[in-house]
Motif scaffolding. Structure first.
Motif, PDB file in Angstrom:
ATOM      1  N   TYR A  13       0.834  -1.203   0.000  1.00  0.00           N
ATOM      2  CA  TYR A  13       0.000   0.000   0.000  1.00  0.00           C
ATOM      3  C   TYR A  13       0.870   1.255   0.000  1.00  0.00           C
ATOM      4  O   TYR A  13       0.602   2.211  -0.713  1.00  0.00           O
ATOM      5  CB  TYR A  13      -0.927  -0.019   1.224  1.00  0.00           C
ATOM      6  CG  TYR A  13      -1.850   1.161   1.295  1.00  0.00           C
ATOM      7  CD1 TYR A  13      -3.005   1.205   0.526  1.00  0.00           C
ATOM      8  CD2 TYR A  13      -1.572   2.240   2.133  1.00  0.00           C
ATOM      9  CE1 TYR A  13      -3.863   2.297   0.583  1.00  0.00           C
ATOM     10  CE2 TYR A  13      -2.423   3.333   2.200  1.00  0.00           C
ATOM     11  CZ  TYR A  13      -3.563   3.347   1.418  1.00  0.00           C
ATOM     12  OH  TYR A  13      -4.402   4.426   1.472  1.00  0.00           O
ATOM     13  N   THR A  18      -1.090  -1.782  -4.399  1.00  0.00           N
ATOM     14  CA  THR A  18      -2.216  -2.631  -3.990  1.00  0.00           C
ATOM     15  C   THR A  18      -3.366  -2.524  -4.976  1.00  0.00           C
ATOM     16  O   THR A  18      -3.525  -1.531  -5.676  1.00  0.00           O
ATOM     17  CB  THR A  18      -2.725  -2.208  -2.599  1.00  0.00           C
ATOM     18  OG1 THR A  18      -3.029  -0.818  -2.624  1.00  0.00           O
ATOM     19  CG2 THR A  18      -1.717  -2.508  -1.524  1.00  0.00           C
ATOM     20  N   THR A  19      -4.161  -3.576  -4.991  1.00  0.00           N
ATOM     21  CA  THR A  19      -5.383  -3.562  -5.798  1.00  0.00           C
ATOM     22  C   THR A  19      -6.518  -3.040  -4.923  1.00  0.00           C
ATOM     23  O   THR A  19      -6.353  -2.861  -3.712  1.00  0.00           O
ATOM     24  CB  THR A  19      -5.716  -4.976  -6.295  1.00  0.00           C
ATOM     25  OG1 THR A  19      -5.965  -5.817  -5.158  1.00  0.00           O
ATOM     26  CG2 THR A  19      -4.587  -5.560  -7.135  1.00  0.00           C
ATOM     27  N   LEU A  20      -7.678  -2.828  -5.521  1.00  0.00           N
ATOM     28  CA  LEU A  20      -8.828  -2.346  -4.749  1.00  0.00           C
ATOM     29  C   LEU A  20      -9.269  -3.373  -3.714  1.00  0.00           C
ATOM     30  O   LEU A  20      -9.663  -3.022  -2.596  1.00  0.00           O
ATOM     31  CB  LEU A  20      -9.978  -2.002  -5.685  1.00  0.00           C
ATOM     32  CG  LEU A  20      -9.761  -0.771  -6.573  1.00  0.00           C
ATOM     33  CD1 LEU A  20     -10.933  -0.592  -7.520  1.00  0.00           C
ATOM     34  CD2 LEU A  20      -9.574   0.466  -5.726  1.00  0.00           C
ATOM     35  N   ALA A  21      -9.184  -4.642  -4.076  1.00  0.00           N
ATOM     36  CA  ALA A  21      -9.576  -5.705  -3.135  1.00  0.00           C
ATOM     37  C   ALA A  21      -8.627  -5.735  -1.932  1.00  0.00           C
ATOM     38  O   ALA A  21      -9.057  -5.927  -0.790  1.00  0.00           O
ATOM     39  CB  ALA A  21      -9.587  -7.046  -3.843  1.00  0.00           C
ATOM     40  N   GLU A  23      -6.893  -3.195  -0.766  1.00  0.00           N
ATOM     41  CA  GLU A  23      -7.174  -2.017   0.047  1.00  0.00           C
ATOM     42  C   GLU A  23      -8.446  -2.209   0.871  1.00  0.00           C
ATOM     43  O   GLU A  23      -8.522  -1.764   2.017  1.00  0.00           O
ATOM     44  CB  GLU A  23      -7.303  -0.776  -0.842  1.00  0.00           C
ATOM     45  CG  GLU A  23      -5.980  -0.329  -1.425  1.00  0.00           C
ATOM     46  CD  GLU A  23      -6.103   0.890  -2.302  1.00  0.00           C
ATOM     47  OE1 GLU A  23      -7.129   1.602  -2.213  1.00  0.00           O
ATOM     48  OE2 GLU A  23      -5.167   1.139  -3.076  1.00  0.00           O
ATOM     49  N   GLN A  24      -9.416  -2.884   0.307  1.00  0.00           N
ATOM     50  CA  GLN A  24     -10.648  -3.179   1.046  1.00  0.00           C
ATOM     51  C   GLN A  24     -10.351  -4.102   2.230  1.00  0.00           C
ATOM     52  O   GLN A  24     -10.911  -3.934   3.318  1.00  0.00           O
ATOM     53  CB  GLN A  24     -11.687  -3.813   0.109  1.00  0.00           C
ATOM     54  CG  GLN A  24     -13.066  -3.923   0.689  1.00  0.00           C
ATOM     55  CD  GLN A  24     -13.661  -2.568   1.025  1.00  0.00           C
ATOM     56  OE1 GLN A  24     -13.437  -1.588   0.340  1.00  0.00           O
ATOM     57  NE2 GLN A  24     -14.417  -2.516   2.097  1.00  0.00           N
ATOM     58  N   LYS A  27      -8.849  -1.972   4.921  1.00  0.00           N
ATOM     59  CA  LYS A  27      -9.883  -1.175   5.585  1.00  0.00           C
ATOM     60  C   LYS A  27     -10.686  -2.034   6.554  1.00  0.00           C
ATOM     61  O   LYS A  27     -11.009  -1.611   7.666  1.00  0.00           O
ATOM     62  CB  LYS A  27     -10.818  -0.546   4.550  1.00  0.00           C
ATOM     63  CG  LYS A  27     -10.196   0.594   3.783  1.00  0.00           C
ATOM     64  CD  LYS A  27     -11.164   1.135   2.738  1.00  0.00           C
ATOM     65  CE  LYS A  27     -10.490   2.161   1.855  1.00  0.00           C
ATOM     66  NZ  LYS A  27     -11.373   2.650   0.793  1.00  0.00           N
ATOM     67  N   TYR A  49     -10.323   7.420   5.968  1.00  0.00           N
ATOM     68  CA  TYR A  49     -10.740   7.087   4.609  1.00  0.00           C
ATOM     69  C   TYR A  49     -12.193   6.601   4.586  1.00  0.00           C
ATOM     70  O   TYR A  49     -12.956   6.941   3.682  1.00  0.00           O
ATOM     71  CB  TYR A  49      -9.841   6.024   4.009  1.00  0.00           C
ATOM     72  CG  TYR A  49      -8.443   6.502   3.694  1.00  0.00           C
ATOM     73  CD1 TYR A  49      -8.175   7.822   3.386  1.00  0.00           C
ATOM     74  CD2 TYR A  49      -7.374   5.618   3.708  1.00  0.00           C
ATOM     75  CE1 TYR A  49      -6.890   8.256   3.101  1.00  0.00           C
ATOM     76  CE2 TYR A  49      -6.094   6.041   3.426  1.00  0.00           C
ATOM     77  CZ  TYR A  49      -5.853   7.358   3.120  1.00  0.00           C
ATOM     78  OH  TYR A  49      -4.586   7.775   2.833  1.00  0.00           O
ATOM     79  N   GLN A  53     -15.226   8.655   2.797  1.00  0.00           N
ATOM     80  CA  GLN A  53     -15.915   7.982   1.696  1.00  0.00           C
ATOM     81  C   GLN A  53     -17.435   8.107   1.848  1.00  0.00           C
ATOM     82  O   GLN A  53     -18.156   8.150   0.862  1.00  0.00           O
ATOM     83  CB  GLN A  53     -15.510   6.511   1.653  1.00  0.00           C
ATOM     84  CG  GLN A  53     -16.021   5.765   0.444  1.00  0.00           C
ATOM     85  CD  GLN A  53     -15.507   4.330   0.420  1.00  0.00           C
ATOM     86  OE1 GLN A  53     -14.964   3.824   1.390  1.00  0.00           O
ATOM     87  NE2 GLN A  53     -15.691   3.686  -0.704  1.00  0.00           N
TER      88      GLN A  53
END
Length: 160
Positions: A13, A18-21, A23-24, A27, A49, A53
């Motif tokens: 990160y 990182t990919t969106l998955a 990063e999810q 989180k 974040y 959002q």
């Protein structure tokens, strides 16, 4: 095992890899209550974040403004002033441009002007005479290349 995976994801990160998955997943991990002490810094960052959002902008934006109306009229006024200026300048430009009625006098003036131009061009080309010396130098360098080729042939024959 999970902690090692989270630390590896944090490193990715921070490097922006990182990919969106992934990063999810980060989180989700930092939204839990029990986060290791050395990772507490990241908890507040990911919480921010998540909150940002969920924020929604609800104010109305004025699309038409009085400022835009003013700029429109200023541009129209500027165009009118420019057109008036062009018209006024073209109406006063009927002055004599120095034409000659006598063809012989015109011929003499043109000859004098062309002689001056020729003189200035000849002065400029006289300073370029050193280029011939440069050409002689490059010819000498070509002889040196031939000498180098001959020595390379000799040394190649000695190696074999």
């Amino acid at each position: 095992m999970v902690l090692n995976k989270i630390e590896a994801l944090l490193e990715k990160y921070e490097n922006g890899e990182t990919t969106l998955a992934e990063e999810q997943a980060l989180k989700q991990f930092f939204s839990e209550e029990d986060v290791p002490a050395h990772l507490e810094v990241y908890k507040s960052m990911f919480a921010y974040y998540k909150v940002s959002q969920e924020e929604v902008f609800t104010q109305k934006l004025p699309l038409e403004s009085k400022r835009r109306f003013t700029f429109k009229w200023i541009s129209v006024a500027a165009a009118v002033v420019l057109l008036f200026g062009f018209y006024w300048a073209s109406s006063e430009s009927s002055e004599d441009l120095g034409t000659y009625d006598d063809p012989e006098l015109a011929y003499l003036e043109v000859t004098k002007s062309l002689a001056m131009i020729s003189e200035k061009l000849n002065q400029g080309t006289s300073t370029i005479g050193y280029l011939e010396e440069v050409n002689k130098g490059t010819a000498t360098i070509s002889y040196l290349k031939e000498l180098e080729n001959a020595t390379q042939i000799i040394f190649k024959e000695q190696k074999h």
